[in-house]
Design a protein around this motif. Structure first.
Motif, PDB file in Angstrom:
ATOM      1  N   GLU A  61      -9.029   9.828  -5.274  1.00 20.90           N
ATOM      2  CA  GLU A  61      -9.449  10.265  -3.944  1.00 20.90           C
ATOM      3  C   GLU A  61      -8.864   9.385  -2.845  1.00 20.90           C
ATOM      4  N   ASP A  62      -8.740   8.091  -3.112  1.00 20.01           N
ATOM      5  CA  ASP A  62      -8.240   7.180  -2.083  1.00 20.01           C
ATOM      6  C   ASP A  62      -7.687   5.916  -2.737  1.00 20.01           C
ATOM      7  N   ILE A  63      -6.689   5.323  -2.081  1.00 18.16           N
ATOM      8  CA  ILE A  63      -6.147   4.030  -2.511  1.00 18.16           C
ATOM      9  C   ILE A  63      -6.124   3.124  -1.290  1.00 18.16           C
ATOM     10  N   THR A  64      -6.893   2.040  -1.325  1.00 18.74           N
ATOM     11  CA  THR A  64      -6.927   1.085  -0.233  1.00 18.74           C
ATOM     12  C   THR A  64      -6.187  -0.180  -0.660  1.00 18.74           C
ATOM     13  N   LEU A  65      -6.178  -1.180   0.233  1.00 18.93           N
ATOM     14  CA  LEU A  65      -5.529  -2.443  -0.106  1.00 18.93           C
ATOM     15  C   LEU A  65      -6.334  -3.234  -1.117  1.00 18.93           C
ATOM     16  N   ARG A  66      -7.619  -2.894  -1.299  1.00 15.43           N
ATOM     17  CA  ARG A  66      -8.463  -3.642  -2.226  1.00 15.43           C
ATOM     18  C   ARG A  66      -8.795  -2.864  -3.482  1.00 15.43           C
ATOM     19  N   HIS A  67      -9.064  -1.561  -3.356  1.00 17.20           N
ATOM     20  CA  HIS A  67      -9.555  -0.798  -4.505  1.00 17.20           C
ATOM     21  C   HIS A  67      -9.033   0.632  -4.479  1.00 17.20           C
ATOM     22  N   HIS A  76       2.602   6.247   2.374  1.00 15.35           N
ATOM     23  CA  HIS A  76       2.288   6.170   3.792  1.00 15.35           C
ATOM     24  C   HIS A  76       0.900   5.580   4.034  1.00 15.35           C
ATOM     25  N   ILE A  77      -0.070   5.953   3.211  1.00 19.96           N
ATOM     26  CA  ILE A  77      -1.426   5.415   3.367  1.00 19.96           C
ATOM     27  C   ILE A  77      -1.428   3.901   3.226  1.00 19.96           C
ATOM     28  N   ILE A  78      -0.744   3.390   2.201  1.00 23.80           N
ATOM     29  CA  ILE A  78      -0.713   1.948   1.982  1.00 23.80           C
ATOM     30  C   ILE A  78       0.018   1.239   3.124  1.00 23.80           C
ATOM     31  N   ILE A  79       1.148   1.790   3.584  1.00 26.12           N
ATOM     32  CA  ILE A  79       1.896   1.180   4.684  1.00 26.12           C
ATOM     33  C   ILE A  79       1.036   1.111   5.939  1.00 26.12           C
ATOM     34  N   ARG A  80       0.334   2.204   6.267  1.00 22.85           N
ATOM     35  CA  ARG A  80      -0.539   2.207   7.441  1.00 22.85           C
ATOM     36  C   ARG A  80      -1.598   1.127   7.347  1.00 22.85           C
ATOM     37  N   ARG A  81      -2.186   0.977   6.175  1.00 27.40           N
ATOM     38  CA  ARG A  81      -3.255  -0.005   6.029  1.00 27.40           C
ATOM     39  C   ARG A  81      -2.730  -1.434   6.062  1.00 27.40           C
ATOM     40  N   ILE A  82      -1.529  -1.641   5.554  1.00 25.67           N
ATOM     41  CA  ILE A  82      -0.924  -2.977   5.649  1.00 25.67           C
ATOM     42  C   ILE A  82      -0.671  -3.337   7.107  1.00 25.67           C
ATOM     43  N   ILE A 108       1.090  -0.642  -6.443  1.00 29.49           N
ATOM     44  CA  ILE A 108       0.731   0.758  -6.714  1.00 29.49           C
ATOM     45  C   ILE A 108       1.457   1.670  -5.732  1.00 29.49           C
ATOM     46  N   ALA A 109       1.548   1.243  -4.453  1.00 29.56           N
ATOM     47  CA  ALA A 109       2.223   2.056  -3.445  1.00 29.56           C
ATOM     48  C   ALA A 109       3.721   2.151  -3.716  1.00 29.56           C
ATOM     49  N   VAL A 110       4.317   1.065  -4.208  1.00 34.95           N
ATOM     50  CA  VAL A 110       5.765   1.029  -4.425  1.00 34.95           C
ATOM     51  C   VAL A 110       6.148   1.752  -5.719  1.00 34.95           C
ATOM     52  N   PHE A 111       5.490   1.383  -6.829  1.00 36.26           N
ATOM     53  CA  PHE A 111       5.868   1.924  -8.141  1.00 36.26           C
ATOM     54  C   PHE A 111       5.116   3.211  -8.488  1.00 36.26           C
ATOM     55  N   ILE A 167     -15.838   6.465  -8.842  1.00 34.28           N
ATOM     56  CA  ILE A 167     -15.615   5.191  -9.511  1.00 34.28           C
ATOM     57  C   ILE A 167     -14.712   4.352  -8.611  1.00 34.28           C
ATOM     58  N   VAL A 168     -15.224   3.199  -8.175  1.00 35.31           N
ATOM     59  CA  VAL A 168     -14.456   2.299  -7.314  1.00 35.31           C
ATOM     60  C   VAL A 168     -13.883   1.193  -8.199  1.00 35.31           C
ATOM     61  N   VAL A 169     -12.561   1.180  -8.346  1.00 30.51           N
ATOM     62  CA  VAL A 169     -11.894   0.271  -9.274  1.00 30.51           C
ATOM     63  C   VAL A 169     -11.015  -0.699  -8.486  1.00 30.51           C
ATOM     64  N   PRO A 170     -11.176  -2.004  -8.662  1.00 33.94           N
ATOM     65  CA  PRO A 170     -10.270  -2.957  -8.008  1.00 33.94           C
ATOM     66  C   PRO A 170      -8.819  -2.681  -8.413  1.00 33.94           C
ATOM     67  N   ASN A 171      -7.914  -2.851  -7.472  1.00 38.01           N
ATOM     68  CA  ASN A 171      -6.508  -2.560  -7.749  1.00 38.01           C
ATOM     69  C   ASN A 171      -5.935  -3.423  -8.862  1.00 38.01           C
ATOM     70  N   SER A 172      -6.450  -4.654  -8.994  1.00 40.18           N
ATOM     71  CA  SER A 172      -5.957  -5.525 -10.065  1.00 40.18           C
ATOM     72  C   SER A 172      -6.321  -4.956 -11.432  1.00 40.18           C
ATOM     73  N   VAL A 173      -7.461  -4.257 -11.525  1.00 36.22           N
ATOM     74  CA  VAL A 173      -7.864  -3.621 -12.779  1.00 36.22           C
ATOM     75  C   VAL A 173      -6.984  -2.402 -13.051  1.00 36.22           C
TER      76      VAL A 173
END
Length: 268
Positions: free
Chosen positions: A145-151, A62-68, A123-126, A162-168
């Motif tokens: 703690e949090d998953i955004t569209l970028r990190h 839900h968090i990822i869908i809202r942010r998209i 990440i949101a789907v799988f 620790i702020v980690v890019p989603n691609s990492v």
């Protein structure tokens, strides 16, 4: 340039920007309320299990869908602003129509951003990790703690983030302590010098382990001799706890209590 037309364009642009921000906030609040009511209905109908794993899986999606959705509204607002300014509109048309080096440069510059965005959606789907999951990332233990569209933000044990890019996140190996079954199997090692004390030491360790409130008594608790060298005989306690945090703390308590008991029993 006609001053009246310029003022009119500026007013329209301001209205578009304000309207975009208001629309984004309204959409975010509506989606948040909808997802909360949806989860409550599922719980009442026993469609969604009221367990931590299911709750966090739904929450992350839900968090990822809202942010998209919110990001899409802002993109639409920016597109309307570009259409309102003839110079920007002509530049955009030229870039899209020409597919020139400038367009390729912009695409290359946006490569990392697009990679993080796509990885965030994956990440949101799988859901290899979810908000609230306890994970080990590059030898640091903490929770998501949090998953955004970028990190992704991981709060580790000493409260650093620790702020980690989603691609990492998508390419690194991460230990997820909460996936499917949060119960953790934990071990504690003891080095007993005299072989004649092994049976007594095992008895003491098991007694202490069974007395701990966070050791799951319905699951197997055992002590095995895993190594015997000139330095001594290594005993290893195996027990289960509800999660990794409780397992670590319980292991420390068992080690401390066993040390005191060994001293009383004169076991080296």
């Amino acid at each position: 340039m006609d001053p009246i037309a310029l003022i009119t364009d500026l007013v329209i642009i301001c209205v578009i920007l304000i309207g975009t921000q208001i629309a984004a906030k309204i959409a975010d609040r509506m989606l948040q309320k909808y997802f909360l009511s949806f989860a409550e209905r599922m719980l009442k109908n026993n469609i969604l299990q009221a367990e931590h794993v299911e709750e966090e899986r739904t929450r992350t999606f839900h968090i990822i869908i809202r942010r998209i959705v919110v990001a899409s509204i802002y993109v639409a607002g920016i597109a309307l602003v570009v259409l309102q300014i003839p110079q920007l509109y002509r530049i955009a048309i030229a870039l899209l129509a020409g597919a020139s080096l400038a367009g390729l440069a912009i695409g290359f510059a946006a490569k990392d951003a697009l990679s993080n965005l796509i990885s965030g959606v994956f990440i949101a789907v799988f859901q290899p990790i979810r908000v609230g999951d306890y994970v080990t990332f590059r030898n640091d233990y903490g929770y998501v703690e949090d998953i955004t569209l970028r990190h992704t933000v991981i709060c580790i044990w000493d409260k650093r983030r620790i702020v980690v890019p989603n691609s990492v996140i998508s390419t690194e190996v991460i230990v997820n302590w909460s996936m499917r079954d949060p119960v953790s199997v934990w071990t504690v090692d003891f080095l007993i010098q005299d072989a004649s004390n092994i049976d007594r030491a095992k008895s003491i360790i098991l007694e202490i382990a069974r007395s701990q409130p966070h050791v799951l008594k319905e699951m197997e608790i055992k002590v095995l001799l895993v190594e015997s060298t000139k330095d001594g005989n290594k005993l290893r306690l195996y027990f289960n706890s509800l999660n990794r945090d409780l397992a670590f703390d319980t292991g420390c308590h068992i080690l401390e209590e066993a040390k005191k008991a060994f001293m009383r029993e004169r076991i080296s």
